[in-house]
Scaffold this active site. Sequence first.
Site, short mmCIF file in Angstrom:
data_model
loop_
_atom_site.label_atom_id
_atom_site.label_comp_id
_atom_site.label_asym_id
_atom_site.label_seq_id
_atom_site.Cartn_x
_atom_site.Cartn_y
_atom_site.Cartn_z
N GLN A 217 0.78 -1.49 0.09
CA GLN A 217 0.45 -0.24 0.35
C GLN A 217 1.02 1.10 -0.23
O GLN A 217 0.67 2.51 -0.74
CB GLN A 217 -0.82 -0.13 1.12
CG GLN A 217 -1.72 -1.09 1.18
CD GLN A 217 -3.19 -0.74 -0.20
OE1 GLN A 217 -3.01 0.16 -0.65
NE2 GLN A 217 -2.77 -1.99 -0.97
N HIS B 116 2.49 3.20 -3.03
CA HIS B 116 1.12 3.67 -4.04
C HIS B 116 1.19 4.86 -4.51
O HIS B 116 1.07 5.43 -5.10
CB HIS B 116 -0.35 3.51 -3.62
CG HIS B 116 -1.04 2.75 -4.26
ND1 HIS B 116 -0.94 2.34 -5.76
CD2 HIS B 116 -1.50 1.40 -3.49
CE1 HIS B 116 -1.24 0.98 -6.21
NE2 HIS B 116 -1.77 0.46 -5.01
N GLU C 175 -10.37 0.59 4.23
CA GLU C 175 -10.06 -0.06 2.45
C GLU C 175 -10.21 -1.59 2.42
O GLU C 175 -10.78 -2.07 1.72
CB GLU C 175 -9.86 0.78 1.59
CG GLU C 175 -9.62 0.41 0.12
CD GLU C 175 -8.43 1.82 -0.75
OE1 GLU C 175 -7.06 2.08 -0.18
OE2 GLU C 175 -8.84 0.92 -1.75
N HIS C 176 -8.62 -2.03 2.84
CA HIS C 176 -8.29 -3.24 2.93
C HIS C 176 -8.32 -4.05 4.45
O HIS C 176 -7.22 -2.68 4.90
CB HIS C 176 -6.71 -3.15 1.98
CG HIS C 176 -7.30 -2.74 0.07
ND1 HIS C 176 -6.00 -1.24 0.27
CD2 HIS C 176 -7.91 -3.24 -0.91
CE1 HIS C 176 -6.74 -1.47 -1.01
NE2 HIS C 176 -7.34 -2.27 -2.25
N ASP D 109 -5.95 -7.06 -6.03
CA ASP D 109 -5.29 -5.60 -6.86
C ASP D 109 -5.47 -6.76 -8.29
O ASP D 109 -6.75 -5.92 -8.99
CB ASP D 109 -4.80 -4.83 -6.78
CG ASP D 109 -4.82 -4.43 -5.57
OD1 ASP D 109 -4.60 -4.01 -4.79
OD2 ASP D 109 -2.82 -3.86 -4.73
N HIS E 272 -54.07 13.95 -3.49
CA HIS E 272 -53.30 12.68 -3.48
C HIS E 272 -54.71 12.14 -3.14
O HIS E 272 -55.28 10.65 -3.59
CB HIS E 272 -52.66 12.99 -2.02
CG HIS E 272 -51.22 13.14 -2.68
ND1 HIS E 272 -50.55 14.62 -3.08
CD2 HIS E 272 -50.33 12.29 -2.11
CE1 HIS E 272 -50.00 14.61 -3.02
NE2 HIS E 272 -49.27 13.68 -3.30
#
Lengths: 440, 440
Positions: B259, B262, B327-328, B361, B420
Amino acid sequence: MPTFLNTRDADFEARFTALLGQKREDSPDVDAAVAAIIADVRARGDAAVLELTARFDRLELTAGGLAFSEAEIDAEIAKVSAADRAALELAATRIRAYHARQMPEDALWQEPTGATLGWRWTPVSAAGLYVPGGLASYPSSVLMNAIPAKVAGVKRLVITCPTPGGVVNPLVLLAARLSGVDTVYRIGGAQAVAALAYGTETIRPVDKITGPGNAFVAAAKRRVFGKVGIDMIAGPSEILVIADGENDPDWIALDLLSQAEHDESAQSILVTPDAAFAARVVAAVEKRLETLARRAIAGASWRDFGAVIVTRDLAEAAALSNRLAPEHLELCVADPDALSLAITHAGAIFLGAWTPEAIGDYVGGPNHVLPTARSARFSSGLSVMDFVKRTTLSKMTPEALAAIGPAAERLAASESLEAHGLSVTARLGALNGAPNGGRP
Amino acid sequence: MPTFLNTRDADFEARFTALLGQKREDSPDVDAAVAAIIADVRARGDAAVLELTARFDRLELTAGGLAFSEAEIDAEIAKVSAADRAALELAATRIRAYHARQMPEDALWQEPTGATLGWRWTPVSAAGLYVPGGLASYPSSVLMNAIPAKVAGVKRLVITCPTPGGVVNPLVLLAARLSGVDTVYRIGGAQAVAALAYGTETIRPVDKITGPGNAFVAAAKRRVFGKVGIDMIAGPSEILVIADGENDPDWIALDLLSQAEHDESAQSILVTPDAAFAARVVAAVEKRLETLARRAIAGASWRDFGAVIVTRDLAEAAALSNRLAPEHLELCVADPDALSLAITHAGAIFLGAWTPEAIGDYVGGPNHVLPTARSARFSSGLSVMDFVKRTTLSKMTPEALAAIGPAAERLAASESLEAHGLSVTARLGALNGAPNGGRP
């Protein structure tokens, strides 16, 4: 007068495109004011909320009085008539039964490689529902927002509802109780949204905020999006009725007016292959407008945004409806099921003349929070799905990693992400010497 | 140095709360520039897109050259090695198989009242995928965005990908072809998003835009939201690894670094009940950082945002993970399935030490577009669901309307929505005289 179009006219396409692009809402630009309110609530918490409530709602509260007590709720609910309560209970029961079927299923399967894949759904932990105050304080909307959340399994569900001058709608509190809402705060506006998103000393933050509101509320929801989840930002309501000539014009007129009476920016459109029937519906609308309590609003909506489109046939009507992607679509035709198969974009479809749209607003079961402004092209109405989220699951075995790991190494190399590749390489390298599953 | 925390420390809660609130991304405020670009593309169409592309991407195009021709794509794809192609094909096959299981089911049922209720799912008609240019032009992301759209049934699927100086990644074009993408436009930035949302003479508008991008792209997506649907606005990537002491420290170190490499704003967190093991992982990270190609980026991420948390036990580790909603999430423990049941908020879970996150991934099957910045509390990764929408269906019979209509009348009256109520009343009034189902 509403817009009259006929697909046989030479200028039809130009005029229909104009109808598609029509802007029905002038949102005042309140973004700067809302940003200041949110910053204030973040900085000063309860103190800011109390001051803003005093200023905007003419209501002096203390932190201890932000939420209705159970006794206060009991006292308000006692004012509700038995008939109103029974109607609300019927609605709640039907909405719950419909939404219970929406709960998505977990999945887990093993592949030939030995890998196990799947996903699991879990509820949002805490949600906040915004309920407008005053005239637009609709108990039905409380049910439509709160019940899907509870069906999803949301543990803590709170409402914020402004009570200008201290006045609350007892039916809103009853709807909250019937839906299993935990706490009702008597605050509103951007300050309520900020309190829900960021929390204060008294108000715990939530993870998701849904519900309608004015321009301040909408701007605040846009601003806190990301910090919390939000539902759609709904625009003015819309109905499109596809009707053949074999209908009672008065029924169709009332269906068109039931959207028009919501709001001067609402839009009601009749699409029919029968020009003579169209004229009868227009006459029926005019006649009903003479006596309707909300005739000023409904009349303005019908005059400014109403439309009547005469088509060659029902297939053409369906195709035009798909381009408009209406929030509500009534199919008042001999075989509504067949025609519905031609519909690709609509928030909700009401099949046949015995299904007035108003049924869907209250007791049908499906949600009445639906995509407006052509957004049914890409979004759905509120549902249980708005209160759950999916976690994907992957479990490799050594054999599975041996089978698919080399492709991951290759792709990682092609993207120049070396550590990605090495995290696979290190494991594959250990494979022969690691019969215990890689645990050294 | 990364942050070191121990749940036994007196200041743990304060320091963990600081970690939760840590801001990892400083988005430059490009909103005014983006608003101008969008307005320009809306006003001048192709001409604006071509000028902006010449300015930002140093690429002179004509309208006819905005899209890659099939021959151009063929020529680029021919450059891809057989091994890379095979890896990409394996990934595409596995991603397709996983996502095919996500297709939601229609429902239709009849109630005791005689009413028929249900819903129907339909695909978005046209979608546009943004693919970044340059270093972050990941073919795997093309697969992850395009395949769910095609599985959903999206008829027209286009890509925009900037090609600064005319350079394109052949693997991106191959991934587009493997995914069934119809057209690839060699444009990027806010101008590409504007062209997808509003259309130009050459580029037809789409209904939904997904895919990652820089600050300009993110701001443009936010601005066109409502006109079209968008996916999430993703932040920097994150991983949280819960590991017991029985792991190879180097494997865990590589997972953390996969990670960190990145992006300098990425975040890697190790949570373990074993302090000695934590020290071994930290040493392994340092050692790998000596040689890693992207050591500058990975090192900065690890130093500024990395964290190591020592807990009393695995249950405490799971509870902290839920507060971070990563996230992961890797569960490198003896019984990862059991521990996963304690996880309530995570984008993706990787079960056991043989499942490095990098598998997800590329080739695992689940989507790698996942909620960041704690948004797994309320949102899910990209899926087939992002490319379909639900239309609710209701069909009353006269008997069903007689059964539930009065409650709708009552609720309409309580909300002061007269039309209505009348739309129901008119039908109920006709009931006795209208045995033909209300068609006069």
